[in-house]
Design a protein around this motif. Sequence first.
Motif, PDB file in Angstrom:
ATOM      1  N   ALA A 259       0.825  -1.202   0.000  1.00  0.00           N
ATOM      2  CA  ALA A 259       0.000   0.000   0.000  1.00  0.00           C
ATOM      3  C   ALA A 259       0.864   1.258   0.000  1.00  0.00           C
ATOM      4  O   ALA A 259       0.506   2.278  -0.590  1.00  0.00           O
ATOM      5  CB  ALA A 259      -0.922  -0.003   1.224  1.00  0.00           C
ATOM      6  N   THR A 260       2.024   1.193   0.638  1.00  0.00           N
ATOM      7  CA  THR A 260       2.958   2.319   0.665  1.00  0.00           C
ATOM      8  C   THR A 260       3.679   2.453  -0.674  1.00  0.00           C
ATOM      9  O   THR A 260       4.026   3.556  -1.095  1.00  0.00           O
ATOM     10  CB  THR A 260       3.981   2.133   1.804  1.00  0.00           C
ATOM     11  OG1 THR A 260       3.284   1.824   2.998  1.00  0.00           O
ATOM     12  CG2 THR A 260       4.807   3.369   2.017  1.00  0.00           C
ATOM     13  N   LEU A 261       3.908   1.336  -1.345  1.00  0.00           N
ATOM     14  CA  LEU A 261       4.603   1.366  -2.631  1.00  0.00           C
ATOM     15  C   LEU A 261       3.770   2.041  -3.727  1.00  0.00           C
ATOM     16  O   LEU A 261       4.327   2.690  -4.601  1.00  0.00           O
ATOM     17  CB  LEU A 261       4.952  -0.055  -3.075  1.00  0.00           C
ATOM     18  CG  LEU A 261       6.230  -0.651  -2.515  1.00  0.00           C
ATOM     19  CD1 LEU A 261       6.361  -2.095  -2.968  1.00  0.00           C
ATOM     20  CD2 LEU A 261       7.439   0.135  -2.956  1.00  0.00           C
ATOM     21  N   LYS A 262       2.471   1.879  -3.669  1.00  0.00           N
ATOM     22  CA  LYS A 262       1.603   2.426  -4.715  1.00  0.00           C
ATOM     23  C   LYS A 262       1.761   3.948  -4.842  1.00  0.00           C
ATOM     24  O   LYS A 262       2.017   4.449  -5.932  1.00  0.00           O
ATOM     25  CB  LYS A 262       0.149   2.035  -4.437  1.00  0.00           C
ATOM     26  CG  LYS A 262      -0.776   2.284  -5.595  1.00  0.00           C
ATOM     27  CD  LYS A 262      -2.171   1.742  -5.307  1.00  0.00           C
ATOM     28  CE  LYS A 262      -3.072   1.939  -6.510  1.00  0.00           C
ATOM     29  NZ  LYS A 262      -4.408   1.389  -6.288  1.00  0.00           N
ATOM     30  N   PRO A 263       1.654   4.732  -3.745  1.00  0.00           N
ATOM     31  CA  PRO A 263       1.881   6.176  -3.875  1.00  0.00           C
ATOM     32  C   PRO A 263       3.331   6.525  -4.226  1.00  0.00           C
ATOM     33  O   PRO A 263       3.588   7.519  -4.906  1.00  0.00           O
ATOM     34  CB  PRO A 263       1.507   6.757  -2.516  1.00  0.00           C
ATOM     35  CG  PRO A 263       1.122   5.661  -1.646  1.00  0.00           C
ATOM     36  CD  PRO A 263       1.155   4.397  -2.420  1.00  0.00           C
ATOM     37  N   ALA A 264       4.260   5.682  -3.780  1.00  0.00           N
ATOM     38  CA  ALA A 264       5.668   5.941  -4.107  1.00  0.00           C
ATOM     39  C   ALA A 264       5.891   5.841  -5.609  1.00  0.00           C
ATOM     40  O   ALA A 264       6.563   6.686  -6.207  1.00  0.00           O
ATOM     41  CB  ALA A 264       6.566   4.957  -3.362  1.00  0.00           C
ATOM     42  N   PHE A 265       5.313   4.830  -6.246  1.00  0.00           N
ATOM     43  CA  PHE A 265       5.441   4.692  -7.690  1.00  0.00           C
ATOM     44  C   PHE A 265       4.695   5.802  -8.425  1.00  0.00           C
ATOM     45  O   PHE A 265       5.146   6.257  -9.488  1.00  0.00           O
ATOM     46  CB  PHE A 265       4.961   3.314  -8.156  1.00  0.00           C
ATOM     47  CG  PHE A 265       6.003   2.245  -7.975  1.00  0.00           C
ATOM     48  CD1 PHE A 265       7.216   2.316  -8.640  1.00  0.00           C
ATOM     49  CD2 PHE A 265       5.777   1.172  -7.124  1.00  0.00           C
ATOM     50  CE1 PHE A 265       8.182   1.341  -8.481  1.00  0.00           C
ATOM     51  CE2 PHE A 265       6.741   0.186  -6.960  1.00  0.00           C
ATOM     52  CZ  PHE A 265       7.944   0.271  -7.631  1.00  0.00           C
TER      53      PHE A 265
END
Length: 89
Positions: A55-61
Motif C-alpha cells: 500500500a505504501t509502494l503504490k503512492p511511491a510509484f
Amino acid sequence: MFVAKYTKYYNFATLKPAFATLKLAFATLKLAFATLKLAFATLKLAFATLKLAFATLKPAFATLKLAFATLKPAFATLKPAFATSFVLT
C-alpha cells in the motif's frame, strides 16, 4: 479391594512408566499446538506488514511517475539551450 482384584491382571510396575510417557507426549503435543498458534500469528502479522508495504509502494510509484513526467519537459527545454550555447563563431 481394587488393587487385589486387578493386580493379577495388570502389572502396575510397567504401567507407571507408560503413563509417564503418555503424560510427556500430551505435554509435547500441547507445546506443538502452542508453537503452531504462534507461527500462524506471526504469519498473519507478516501478511499485514506486506499488505502495508504494498500500500505504501503504490503512492511511491505514483510520485516516481510524476517525477519522470516532470523531467521530460525539463530535458526538452535543455536540448535547444545546449544547441544554441555551442554555436561556433
